[in-house]
Design a protein around this motif. Sequence first.
Motif, PDB file in Angstrom:
ATOM      1  N   ARG A 113      -0.879  14.046  35.355  1.00 47.67           N
ATOM      2  CA  ARG A 113      -1.574  12.778  34.870  1.00 47.67           C
ATOM      3  C   ARG A 113      -0.540  11.755  34.748  1.00 47.67           C
ATOM      4  O   ARG A 113      -0.827  10.562  35.360  1.00 47.67           O
ATOM      5  CB  ARG A 113      -1.953  13.048  33.210  1.00 47.67           C
ATOM      6  N   ARG A 114       0.605  11.960  34.561  1.00 42.89           N
ATOM      7  CA  ARG A 114       1.844  10.918  34.488  1.00 42.89           C
ATOM      8  C   ARG A 114       1.859  10.495  35.948  1.00 42.89           C
ATOM      9  O   ARG A 114       2.078   9.194  36.416  1.00 42.89           O
ATOM     10  CB  ARG A 114       3.127  11.495  33.971  1.00 42.89           C
ATOM     11  N   LYS A 115       1.959  11.422  37.065  1.00 45.34           N
ATOM     12  CA  LYS A 115       2.320  11.131  38.354  1.00 45.34           C
ATOM     13  C   LYS A 115       1.110  10.425  38.796  1.00 45.34           C
ATOM     14  O   LYS A 115       1.315   9.199  39.654  1.00 45.34           O
ATOM     15  CB  LYS A 115       2.269  12.274  38.908  1.00 45.34           C
ATOM     16  N   GLY A 116      -0.017  10.742  38.564  1.00 43.58           N
ATOM     17  CA  GLY A 116      -1.097   9.783  39.045  1.00 43.58           C
ATOM     18  C   GLY A 116      -1.121   8.283  38.578  1.00 43.58           C
ATOM     19  O   GLY A 116      -1.293   7.500  39.368  1.00 43.58           O
ATOM     20  N   PHE A 117      -0.804   8.089  37.180  1.00 43.94           N
ATOM     21  CA  PHE A 117      -0.763   6.765  36.661  1.00 43.94           C
ATOM     22  C   PHE A 117       0.456   5.951  37.473  1.00 43.94           C
ATOM     23  O   PHE A 117       0.380   4.933  37.933  1.00 43.94           O
ATOM     24  CB  PHE A 117      -0.450   6.873  35.460  1.00 43.94           C
ATOM     25  N   ALA A 118       1.649   6.761  37.583  1.00 46.21           N
ATOM     26  CA  ALA A 118       2.918   6.202  38.197  1.00 46.21           C
ATOM     27  C   ALA A 118       2.394   5.918  39.726  1.00 46.21           C
ATOM     28  O   ALA A 118       2.845   4.533  40.182  1.00 46.21           O
ATOM     29  CB  ALA A 118       3.874   7.038  38.159  1.00 46.21           C
ATOM     30  N   GLU A 119       1.853   6.661  40.243  1.00 41.29           N
ATOM     31  CA  GLU A 119       1.634   6.472  41.740  1.00 41.29           C
ATOM     32  C   GLU A 119       0.757   5.274  41.962  1.00 41.29           C
ATOM     33  O   GLU A 119       0.577   4.444  42.974  1.00 41.29           O
ATOM     34  CB  GLU A 119       1.016   7.661  42.508  1.00 41.29           C
ATOM     35  N   ALA A 120      -0.238   5.174  40.928  1.00 37.36           N
ATOM     36  CA  ALA A 120      -1.413   4.082  40.969  1.00 37.36           C
ATOM     37  C   ALA A 120      -0.922   2.821  40.605  1.00 37.36           C
ATOM     38  O   ALA A 120      -1.425   1.687  40.627  1.00 37.36           O
ATOM     39  CB  ALA A 120      -2.765   4.457  40.288  1.00 37.36           C
ATOM     40  N   LYS A 121       0.362   3.032  40.090  1.00 33.06           N
ATOM     41  CA  LYS A 121       1.134   1.773  39.560  1.00 33.06           C
ATOM     42  C   LYS A 121       0.565   1.105  38.380  1.00 33.06           C
ATOM     43  O   LYS A 121      -0.043  -0.054  38.188  1.00 33.06           O
ATOM     44  CB  LYS A 121       1.446   0.527  40.639  1.00 33.06           C
ATOM     45  N   LEU A 122      -0.164   2.063  37.415  1.00 37.95           N
ATOM     46  CA  LEU A 122      -0.983   1.464  36.413  1.00 37.95           C
ATOM     47  C   LEU A 122      -0.317   2.095  35.172  1.00 37.95           C
ATOM     48  O   LEU A 122       0.524   3.119  35.040  1.00 37.95           O
ATOM     49  CB  LEU A 122      -2.410   2.121  36.335  1.00 37.95           C
ATOM     50  N   ALA A 123      -0.319   1.328  33.997  1.00 41.65           N
ATOM     51  CA  ALA A 123       0.086   1.750  32.489  1.00 41.65           C
ATOM     52  C   ALA A 123      -0.531   2.933  32.402  1.00 41.65           C
ATOM     53  O   ALA A 123      -1.769   3.101  32.119  1.00 41.65           O
ATOM     54  CB  ALA A 123       0.017   0.475  31.802  1.00 41.65           C
ATOM     55  N   ASP A 124       0.197   3.867  31.875  1.00 42.18           N
ATOM     56  CA  ASP A 124      -0.547   5.131  31.330  1.00 42.18           C
ATOM     57  C   ASP A 124      -0.763   4.884  29.620  1.00 42.18           C
ATOM     58  O   ASP A 124       0.272   5.002  28.889  1.00 42.18           O
ATOM     59  CB  ASP A 124       0.449   6.217  31.533  1.00 42.18           C
ATOM     60  N   PRO A 125      -1.914   4.926  29.539  1.00 45.97           N
ATOM     61  CA  PRO A 125      -2.188   4.696  27.792  1.00 45.97           C
ATOM     62  C   PRO A 125      -2.099   5.633  27.032  1.00 45.97           C
ATOM     63  O   PRO A 125      -2.301   5.812  25.850  1.00 45.97           O
ATOM     64  CB  PRO A 125      -3.571   4.113  28.000  1.00 45.97           C
ATOM     65  N   THR A 126      -1.927   7.018  27.670  1.00 42.69           N
ATOM     66  CA  THR A 126      -1.617   8.340  26.984  1.00 42.69           C
ATOM     67  C   THR A 126      -0.484   8.369  26.270  1.00 42.69           C
ATOM     68  O   THR A 126       0.542   8.040  26.227  1.00 42.69           O
ATOM     69  CB  THR A 126      -1.617   9.599  27.953  1.00 42.69           C
ATOM     70  N   THR A 127      -0.688   9.025  24.848  1.00 35.79           N
ATOM     71  CA  THR A 127       0.317   9.344  24.153  1.00 35.79           C
ATOM     72  C   THR A 127       0.844  10.598  24.375  1.00 35.79           C
ATOM     73  O   THR A 127       0.103  11.778  24.494  1.00 35.79           O
ATOM     74  CB  THR A 127      -0.091   9.436  22.465  1.00 35.79           C
ATOM     75  N   TYR A 128       2.046  10.774  24.363  1.00 42.48           N
ATOM     76  CA  TYR A 128       2.799  12.229  24.715  1.00 42.48           C
ATOM     77  C   TYR A 128       3.539  12.450  23.783  1.00 42.48           C
ATOM     78  O   TYR A 128       4.267  11.618  23.066  1.00 42.48           O
ATOM     79  CB  TYR A 128       3.367  12.234  26.282  1.00 42.48           C
ATOM     80  N   ALA A 129       3.871  13.807  23.394  1.00 48.16           N
ATOM     81  CA  ALA A 129       4.688  14.200  22.105  1.00 48.16           C
ATOM     82  C   ALA A 129       6.005  14.511  22.785  1.00 48.16           C
ATOM     83  O   ALA A 129       7.119  14.022  22.207  1.00 48.16           O
ATOM     84  CB  ALA A 129       4.206  15.905  21.697  1.00 48.16           C
ATOM     85  N   ALA A 167      -7.368   6.736  27.250  1.00 44.94           N
ATOM     86  CA  ALA A 167      -6.555   6.988  26.370  1.00 44.94           C
ATOM     87  C   ALA A 167      -7.227   8.026  25.197  1.00 44.94           C
ATOM     88  O   ALA A 167      -6.571   8.911  24.576  1.00 44.94           O
ATOM     89  CB  ALA A 167      -6.044   5.847  25.431  1.00 44.94           C
ATOM     90  N   ALA A 168      -8.419   8.271  25.386  1.00 42.09           N
ATOM     91  CA  ALA A 168      -9.217   9.179  24.497  1.00 42.09           C
ATOM     92  C   ALA A 168      -9.636  10.539  25.259  1.00 42.09           C
ATOM     93  O   ALA A 168     -10.503  11.436  24.680  1.00 42.09           O
ATOM     94  CB  ALA A 168     -10.615   8.349  24.253  1.00 42.09           C
ATOM     95  N   THR A 169      -9.028  10.531  26.698  1.00 39.90           N
ATOM     96  CA  THR A 169      -9.516  11.872  27.258  1.00 39.90           C
ATOM     97  C   THR A 169      -8.321  12.713  27.108  1.00 39.90           C
ATOM     98  O   THR A 169      -6.964  12.409  26.792  1.00 39.90           O
ATOM     99  CB  THR A 169      -9.536  11.655  28.777  1.00 39.90           C
ATOM    100  N   LEU A 170      -8.332  14.024  27.177  1.00 41.66           N
ATOM    101  CA  LEU A 170      -7.617  15.025  27.127  1.00 41.66           C
ATOM    102  C   LEU A 170      -7.370  15.992  28.250  1.00 41.66           C
ATOM    103  O   LEU A 170      -8.646  16.549  28.373  1.00 41.66           O
ATOM    104  CB  LEU A 170      -7.631  15.993  25.854  1.00 41.66           C
ATOM    105  N   SER A 171      -6.305  16.278  29.154  1.00 37.37           N
ATOM    106  CA  SER A 171      -6.175  17.062  29.913  1.00 37.37           C
ATOM    107  C   SER A 171      -4.935  18.202  29.815  1.00 37.37           C
ATOM    108  O   SER A 171      -4.650  19.032  30.575  1.00 37.37           O
ATOM    109  CB  SER A 171      -5.919  16.295  31.338  1.00 37.37           C
ATOM    110  N   CYS A 172      -4.510  18.040  28.717  1.00 33.64           N
ATOM    111  CA  CYS A 172      -3.000  18.736  28.350  1.00 33.64           C
ATOM    112  C   CYS A 172      -3.461  20.377  28.359  1.00 33.64           C
ATOM    113  O   CYS A 172      -4.559  20.619  27.509  1.00 33.64           O
ATOM    114  CB  CYS A 172      -2.541  18.230  27.229  1.00 33.64           C
ATOM    115  N   TYR A 173      -2.673  21.302  28.622  1.00 33.13           N
ATOM    116  CA  TYR A 173      -3.066  22.825  28.386  1.00 33.13           C
ATOM    117  C   TYR A 173      -2.478  23.221  27.103  1.00 33.13           C
ATOM    118  O   TYR A 173      -2.652  24.130  26.510  1.00 33.13           O
ATOM    119  CB  TYR A 173      -2.031  23.503  29.639  1.00 33.13           C
ATOM    120  N   ASP A 174      -1.463  22.160  26.254  1.00 31.80           N
ATOM    121  CA  ASP A 174      -0.901  22.825  25.169  1.00 31.80           C
ATOM    122  C   ASP A 174      -0.757  21.590  24.431  1.00 31.80           C
ATOM    123  O   ASP A 174       0.410  21.195  23.835  1.00 31.80           O
ATOM    124  CB  ASP A 174       0.466  23.567  25.560  1.00 31.80           C
TER     125      ASP A 174
END
Length: 92
Positions: A75-91, A48-55
């Motif tokens: 990033r969203r696809k990776g978490f979905a395919e891994a069947k893991l909850a994505d802790p990332t906050t998205y705008a 949740a503390a990592t940032l990979s966003c371009y904008d």
Amino acid sequence: MPAILPGLRMPFGSNSALRRAERAARAGGCGSKAEIAAMAVAFGVPVAATLSCYDPTGTAASPVHCGQCDACLLRRKGFAEAKLADPTTYAA
């Protein structure tokens, strides 16, 4: 080989969870976003503390993923395919 989480905005020591995950990724030929997400979670990387966003929005001290750029979509696809909850906050 580049870091598996190149947009990381937190300092980590050589024995940190991120460094352990990077070493394991190199040794195991880890490559898909799902594998990387699973490995990061398994090694305790504070994803949740990592940032990979371009904008990102928000502030420099507290950036928020846009949710629409290629990096956010992968990033969203990776978490979905891994069947893991994505802790990332998205705008969006």
